[in-house]
Design an enzyme around this catalytic site. Structure first.
Site, mmCIF file in Angstrom:
data_model
loop_
_atom_site.group_PDB
_atom_site.id
_atom_site.type_symbol
_atom_site.label_atom_id
_atom_site.label_comp_id
_atom_site.label_asym_id
_atom_site.label_seq_id
_atom_site.Cartn_x
_atom_site.Cartn_y
_atom_site.Cartn_z
ATOM 1 N N ILE A 159 -41.917 -0.684 19.850
ATOM 2 C CA ILE A 159 -41.234 -1.617 20.760
ATOM 3 C C ILE A 159 -40.829 -0.844 21.928
ATOM 4 O O ILE A 159 -41.385 -1.391 22.560
ATOM 5 C CB ILE A 159 -39.774 -1.856 19.939
ATOM 6 N N ARG A 239 -29.189 -0.197 17.988
ATOM 7 C CA ARG A 239 -28.752 -0.082 16.794
ATOM 8 C C ARG A 239 -27.284 0.120 17.664
ATOM 9 O O ARG A 239 -27.017 1.087 18.483
ATOM 10 C CB ARG A 239 -28.445 1.033 15.497
ATOM 11 N N ASP A 263 -27.814 -6.392 21.935
ATOM 12 C CA ASP A 263 -28.310 -7.352 20.916
ATOM 13 C C ASP A 263 -27.677 -6.965 19.871
ATOM 14 O O ASP A 263 -27.446 -7.522 18.802
ATOM 15 C CB ASP A 263 -29.597 -7.063 20.820
ATOM 16 N N GLU A 268 -21.025 -5.947 13.243
ATOM 17 C CA GLU A 268 -21.720 -7.462 13.305
ATOM 18 C C GLU A 268 -21.281 -7.871 12.006
ATOM 19 O O GLU A 268 -21.480 -7.157 10.461
ATOM 20 C CB GLU A 268 -23.358 -6.890 13.148
ATOM 21 N N HIS A 287 -27.618 -10.082 17.445
ATOM 22 C CA HIS A 287 -29.295 -9.138 16.898
ATOM 23 C C HIS A 287 -29.865 -10.393 16.485
ATOM 24 O O HIS A 287 -30.567 -10.127 15.069
ATOM 25 C CB HIS A 287 -28.964 -8.422 15.241
#
Length: 328
Positions: A159, A239, A263, A268, A287
């Site tokens: 990423i 994270r 994000d 969550e 997310h």
């Protein structure tokens, strides 16, 4: 050799898999919990799969007991996962001798686009230009060019590298933060977490793209934000546990950072009463930075690529260190 796949992912690749591995016994875990092989019922006592595909369908109602079967299987030799990071403690059973685990790079292009587009939209005065349009105000707005900016990417796996490629295409200077300061080739500079007090004050865009472990938990704390350049942008697609949320709120009050694109969160789904939702300097997404329309197809192709490598005894893509599995 035997593989166990869920029905939905199997149907997407059945023809390609048959052409790639005609002698492979592909047992399918059906939605009703039964097992089939080439369309016929399969005796559960004969199930000893070497190969597993931990796709997104393996969780929730669609997955049935696929993951518990994998976690308990003494026969598993390779599992391809649909996840870029496996730091969630639930994956700890996969960190064992004799089991090769490969993670996914399929979401990397989508996440990189998410990061780049949000960053560019904050660097460029789009909101101010729109306000002048609404006011019928024919006054030009000067802007800082992306080529003037320095990006600090914390975590330089698949990423991080995809983000760097896009930022550098606009002329930005990129510094990669890695475990070791080895020359990387793509980044303009490489440093480590220990160097953050020195590197943060020079960064215009800071991206958290690293794994969550004991070294990185609450990495973005009060000292981290105090070291940031006033006016900088923070983007977290790693994270939620990487970031001290109270420290971020205090930092935003000082413009350190001036904007946060988030994000991922410590809790969550994000509670409706969470302060992030309505903060004028925060962008919240659920997310979902990986939700590019091509992510699924890339994941299927990666499984097939690694399947061919596994069968030929070749080095596989995206090998995951056992120390990184369940480390969060």
């Amino acid at each position: 050799m035997q593989a166990l796949l869920l029905r939905a992912p199997y149907e997407r690749i059945a023809d390609r898999l048959a052409a790639l591995a005609p002698d492979l016994d592909v047992v399918v875990l059906e939605p009703d919990g039964g097992l089939t092989l080439r369309g016929a019922p399969f005796d559960p006592s004969a199930l000893r799969p070497d190969i597993w595909w931990l796709s997104l369908e393996a969780f929730g109602k669609r997955g049935g007991d696929y993951f518990p079967r994998l976690a308990a299987s003494p026969d598993a030799r390779w599992v391809q996962t649909a996840f870029a990071g496996l730091d969630n403690p639930m994956f700890k059973p996969l960190a064992r001798d004799g089991l090769t685990v490969t993670n996914s790079s399929a979401q990397a292009p989508a996440i990189a686009e998410y990061v780049t587009i949000h960053a560019l939209s904050l660097l460029h005065p789009i909101a101010e230009q729109a306000a002048r349009q609404r006011a019928h105000d024919w006054t030009p707005v000067n802007f800082r060019e992306v080529g003037q900016t320095r990006w600090l990417i914390v975590g330089f796996g698949n990423i991080g590298r995809e983000i760097a490629r896009r930022a550098k295409a606009f002329g930005a200077e990129v510094e990669a933060v890695r475990r070791r300061p080895d020359p990387e080739g793509l980044a303009d500079a490489v440093s480590t977490l220990a160097d953050l007090p020195r590197t943060l004050p020079a960064a215009d865009v800071v991206v958290l793209a690293c794994a969550l472990n004991e070294e990185t938990r609450d990495l973005a704390d009060a000292a981290f934000f105090a070291a940031m350049k006033p006016g900088a942008i923070l983007i977290n697609i790693g994270r939620g546990g990487l970031l001290d949320e109270d420290a971020l709120r205090a930092g935003l009050d000082r413009d350190q950072p001036a904007h946060a694109v988030l994000d991922v969160f410590q809790t969550e789904p994000l509670p409706a009463e969470a302060w992030f939702w309505d903060h004028p300097k925060v962008r919240v997404t659920p997310h979902a930075s990986n939700r590019g329309e091509l992510t699924g197809a890339r994941g299927d192709a990666l499984f097939l690529e690694n399947m061919g490598r596994y069968l030929r005894g070749e080095a596989m893509l995206n090998l995951t260190r056992a120390a990184d599995i369940g480390a969060g």
